[in-house]
Design a protein around this motif. Structure first.
Motif, PDB file in Angstrom:
ATOM      1  N   SER A 290      22.921   2.233  30.521  1.00 43.12           N
ATOM      2  CA  SER A 290      22.489   3.634  30.559  1.00 43.12           C
ATOM      3  C   SER A 290      21.334   3.923  29.604  1.00 43.12           C
ATOM      4  CB  SER A 290      23.671   4.551  30.237  1.00 43.12           C
ATOM      5  OG  SER A 290      24.148   4.251  28.948  1.00 43.12           O
ATOM      6  N   GLY A 291      21.242   3.214  28.495  1.00 33.13           N
ATOM      7  CA  GLY A 291      20.141   3.501  27.575  1.00 33.13           C
ATOM      8  C   GLY A 291      20.045   2.439  26.527  1.00 33.13           C
ATOM      9  N   PRO A 292      18.932   2.421  25.782  1.00 30.82           N
ATOM     10  CA  PRO A 292      18.763   1.369  24.773  1.00 30.82           C
ATOM     11  C   PRO A 292      19.839   1.455  23.695  1.00 30.82           C
ATOM     12  CG  PRO A 292      17.037   3.006  24.566  1.00 30.82           C
ATOM     13  CD  PRO A 292      17.775   3.325  25.822  1.00 30.82           C
TER      14      PRO A 292
ATOM     15  N   ASP B 265      19.877   3.743  20.623  1.00 30.49           N
ATOM     16  CA  ASP B 265      18.595   4.440  20.775  1.00 30.49           C
ATOM     17  C   ASP B 265      17.454   3.795  19.988  1.00 30.49           C
ATOM     18  OD1 ASP B 265      19.334   6.398  22.610  1.00 30.49           O
ATOM     19  OD2 ASP B 265      20.390   7.503  21.026  1.00 30.49           O
TER      20      ASP B 265
ATOM     21  N   ARG C  51       5.743  -0.968  27.215  1.00 29.35           N
ATOM     22  CA  ARG C  51       6.753  -0.175  27.928  1.00 29.35           C
ATOM     23  C   ARG C  51       6.748  -0.445  29.431  1.00 29.35           C
ATOM     24  NH1 ARG C  51      10.537   3.309  25.118  1.00 29.35           N
ATOM     25  NH2 ARG C  51       9.958   2.841  22.969  1.00 29.35           N
TER      26      ARG C  51
ATOM     27  N   SER D   8      14.416  -4.426  32.363  1.00 32.80           N
ATOM     28  CA  SER D   8      15.198  -3.190  32.438  1.00 32.80           C
ATOM     29  C   SER D   8      16.316  -3.158  31.381  1.00 32.80           C
ATOM     30  CB  SER D   8      15.745  -2.979  33.843  1.00 32.80           C
ATOM     31  OG  SER D   8      16.534  -4.053  34.228  1.00 32.80           O
ATOM     32  N   THR D   9      16.922  -1.993  31.251  1.00 34.99           N
ATOM     33  CA  THR D   9      17.740  -1.700  30.069  1.00 34.99           C
ATOM     34  C   THR D   9      18.926  -2.646  29.871  1.00 34.99           C
ATOM     35  OG1 THR D   9      17.138   0.577  30.464  1.00 34.99           O
ATOM     36  CG2 THR D   9      18.889   0.190  28.872  1.00 34.99           C
TER      37      THR D   9
ATOM     38  N   ASN E 255      19.371  -4.907  26.560  1.00 35.63           N
ATOM     39  CA  ASN E 255      20.445  -4.704  25.582  1.00 35.63           C
ATOM     40  C   ASN E 255      21.220  -5.990  25.341  1.00 35.63           C
ATOM     41  OD1 ASN E 255      19.944  -2.042  25.004  1.00 35.63           O
ATOM     42  ND2 ASN E 255      21.266  -1.264  26.627  1.00 35.63           N
TER      43      ASN E 255
END
Lengths: 335, 474
Positions: free
Chosen positions: A11-13, A16, A291, A296-297, A301
């Protein structure tokens, strides 16, 4: 189908964090670590060319013997990290400079095999040719790597360019700077005083080559003079001059560890200049920014967790290795 | 000018076929070296120090050559297969990077201590170093085979079009990386490595034992070779039967998950049931050489055998034929014959293991000259079988580089020219021929030199006596 933890990771880095920028720094950090660690092996190979005495040559090979294979793995990890974090950059860059990449591989093969072969037989002709191969591989590898870095930075799709040659010479000189300090540290009295003189000459040549490189970059970079004369770059250049002077003083006085640390500073300084001039792009030839090119995330991760766990371990391995072989190494030590 | 796709395929085939020899040697030697180091450190029989020193020499040179030829493979994904790297980078780059950080770093650093540091470090750190090197080599294979098994059986991904190119996105890392194929491949590969090295050790030992006992050409270190042969035989008795039994399960798994490859292995063109297992088949004319079973002139087959093996006991099971797939078939003859040769060797190795085991039991292990000759002749066959196995795996999934996602021909770098590809291909043929020759030369020298003489070791340094005192000046 996917578990909640996987969804969270997608869902996100992580925390953050600015992961794309961190990976940009990591990729260049890995390249810099390779250029420093294997750099002193390359430099030792170049200095090997100036030695005629059998014992001195054996001393050089013994000094790098336990280290070079581990040092070279930093290049593998640099490639792997670039592939994992910026796959399209890896693909574009390596295929664009096709012949250059294979030149680097050829030089690395020669450098890796030659010492192994050199030790096999002790007749004069055999050792003369494998000695020459070792020298050729040790000089060509950093030169071509430098050429690769120069071409990467200015975003050319040609492999043999002026900037490539200039950066190639800069990097080669830098490896001799590291190599002289390393050899002084690892081979007590086995090498003649000329090694110190070579180191001093190399550091002067290196600083000159940096100035010439920056001069060429003012013409070749889109932002030109403004980019090269920006405050961070000037600070790094000033620091390099200071480190160069410090290196010279340390090497003359026999503070070999200090000289080696100064050489490390010079190497990371050079890599930092390249990274600064490239930022925020990561593949100027394809017009890709960090960027845009980042993976992809979810895989990003996962890779970040992997690197965060493994890099401290790797530092430990190297600490164990270098402390096991601290101090001078004599040619008697082998399997 | 040569087609860059064709040149890239040849080049990758050549560079992998040569490279795999060295990791097989180092992965296969690793458990032996850990054992020798353990026995050496525990004290007692000095033969274990000889064993450790001797086989470490071969390990070290294999590792060095494996390093320099392995970096080539990593780079080739970018240089020659840029489209593949862009498409698959998200799933494929990660395992490669982790392999470098987790495995290669571990082995390469501790190798320095393991090879050069016996006198410098404590027994404990030395033992840890041998374990670290061994575990590192085996971990390397974990990540490489995780990447490879995903290409054979892609899962846990979705296909997205980015800038007009199909790109694989990772969706479910557990499904993608804990692929069922991985377990089959890993056990098959690692067991093959140990089996190949056991055969190699047995072959070298048999040479010295044959000379000593049968010819009467006395060797000073005969005890060393006796020990080597016995240890190799123990390893062979474990690995050889395991390889064939596990290989059977692996083949059944391919039947279920990669039917096109299985059809090529058995040369089945039309979907049939009650398919015979052909041991031998010759086509009617040369134009059909690519298809060993088409209108075979002569074939020896076990009725229902292939169906029986594929299904695990049902001789009437159906095997899907190559004609029913949308894409062209892989080069059937290569896959069909490689598979047969590999399996044949697998059974031969079992026979060798039992033959040796029986002679050991009857106390005639060192007297049976025919056994010695058979072992000598088989000393490199383990490596040959590994190569053939990889040919089945990699040629058998053509035309796909990633099964059902990307064809090999579409994975090649778009900007690559025929002349560039030809230059490096020709270069590699030359360089790799030289590398193989030099490697063989060095290994032969080490073998001819025999184990280090322990009494001489106590006094001076342990390198080969520097014979000619001529300074190498140039």
């Amino acid at each position: 189908m996917t578990s909640p933890s996987v969804e969270a990771l997608a869902s996100g880095p992580l925390f953050d964090l600015p992961l794309p920028e961190l990976w940009f720094v990591l990729v260049f950090g890995l390249l810099g670590t390779f250029l420093f660690l294997d750099g002193f092996d390359f430099g030792a190979g170049a200095i090997f060319a100036t030695l005629t005495d059998d014992d001195a040559r054996e001393a050089v090979l013994s000094a790098i013997g336990p280290f070079w294979d581990g040092n070279e793995v930093w290049l593998v990890v640099f490639g792997g990290a670039l592939f994992a974090a910026f796959p399209s950059v890896y693909a574009g860059l390596f295929s664009r400079h096709y012949l250059l990449m294979f030149g680097i591989l050829g030089a690395l093969i020669l450098r890796g095999l030659a010492p192994e072969m050199y030790e096999q037989r002790h007749d004069e002709r055999w050792q003369r040719w494998w000695g020459r191969s070792f020298v050729a591989g040790s000089i060509l590898a950093p030169f071509l790597l430098g050429a690769f870095a120069g071409n990467w930075l200015v975003g050319t799709s040609r492999s043999f360019t002026v900037i490539g040659i200039v950066v190639g010479i800069t990097v080669t000189a830098l490896t001799v700077v590291s190599g002289a300090a390393f050899l002084r540290l690892k081979t007590r009295n086995a090498l003649p005083k000329t090694v110190t003189r070579i180191g001093l000459g190399a550091v002067v040549a290196y600083l000159l080559a940096v100035v010439i490189t920056l001069g060429v970059l003012t013409v070749r970079l889109p932002a030109g003079v403004d980019a090269v004369l920006s405050a961070p770059v000037l600070v790094l250049v000033a620091a390099s001059v200071a480190l160069g002077v410090g290196y010279g003083v340390a090497l003359r006085r026999g503070w070999n560890m200090v000289a080696l640390v100064a050489a490390a500073g010079l190497t990371y300084g050079l890599i930092a200049v390249v990274a600064l001039l490239m930022y925020p792009s990561i593949d100027p030839a394809a017009g890709l920014t960090i960027r845009e090119a980042i993976v992809s995330t979810l895989p990003l991760n996962l890779m970040s967790i992997g690197a965060a766990l493994l890099l401290p371990l790797i530092v430990t391995y190297f600490a164990v290795l270098y402390s096991a072989f601290s101090g001078p190494i004599t040619p008697d030590e082998a399997y | 000018m040569i087609d860059p796709v064709l040149a890239s395929r040849f080049q990758f085939a050549l560079t992998t076929i040569v490279h795999i020899i060295f990791p097989v040697m180092s992965m296969g030697l690793a458990p032996f070296l850990i054992y020798f180091t353990w026995k050496d450190i525990r004290g007692g029989d000095p033969v274990y120090e000889q064993l450790r020193r001797f086989w470490t020499k071969i390990f070290a040179v294999s590792f060095v050559v494996g390093t320099v030829t392995g970096i080539v493979l990593e780079f080739e994904f970018g240089t020659n297969f840029a489209a593949f790297s862009t498409t698959a980078g998200e799933l494929f780059g990660g395992p490669l990077a982790i392999e470098g950080m987790m495995a290669f770093m571990l082995e390469a650093t501790f190798l320095g201590i393991f090879v050069f540091g016996r006198e410098r470090v404590s027994d404990r750190l030395y033992m840890i170093s041998s374990l670290a090197v061994g575990i590192g080599t085996w971990l390397s294979a974990v990540w490489i085979l995780i990447a490879n098994s995903w290409m054979q059986m892609p899962r846990g991904y979705e296909l997205v079009t980015e800038d007009g190119q199909q790109v694989v996105h990772l969706v479910d890392p557990v499904a993608a990386y804990l692929n069922p194929r991985f377990g089959y491949m890993y056990v098959h590969m690692q067991n093959a490595a140990v089996e190949s090295v056991a055969l190699f050790m047995a072959g070298v030992a048999a040479y010295y034992i044959y000379r000593h006992h049968v010819w009467g050409n006395k060797t000073k270190n005969i005890v060393f070779w006796h020990k080597t042969l016995k240890i190799a035989l123990v390893a062979l008795l474990i690995t050889a039967p395991l390889q064939v039994l596990q290989g059977d399960l692996y083949a059944r798994h391919i039947y279920e998950t990669q039917p096109q490859k299985f059809a090529a292995m058995e040369a089945v063109w039309n979907t049939e049931s009650y398919v015979p297992e052909y041991i031998f088949a010759i086509p009617t004319d040369l134009s059909q050489l690519t298809d060993p079973r088409a209108k075979e002139l002569f074939g020896i087959g076990i009725p229902g055998g292939a169906s029986w093996l594929a299904s695990g006991g049902d001789a009437t099971a159906e095997i899907r034929g190559l004609n029913t797939f949308d894409t062209e078939a892989p080069p059937v003859a290569i896959v069909f014959w490689s598979f047969r040769a590999m399996v044949g060797m697998g059974f031969w190795f079992i026979l060798l293991a039992f033959w040796g085991g029986y002679r050991w039991y009857t106390g005639e292990l060192f007297e049976d000259g025919l056994l010695h000759k058979a072992l000598m002749a088989s000393s490199l066959l383990g490596f040959v079988a590994v190569e053939l196995g990889w040919v089945v795996t990699e040629v058998g999934r053509q035309p796909w580089v990633i099964q059902d996602i990307l064809k090999t021909s579409e994975g090649v770098s778009p900007g690559l020219t025929g002349s560039e590809a030809l230059i490096t291909l020709v270069g590699f043929v030359g360089v790799y021929t030289a590398i193989l020759s030099l490697y063989s030369y060095v290994v032969m020298r080490i073998i001819r030199g025999g184990p280090p003489d322990m009494s001489a070791l106590e006094s001076a340094g342990d390198r080969d006596a520097p014979s000619a005192g001529v300074p190498g000046d140039d």
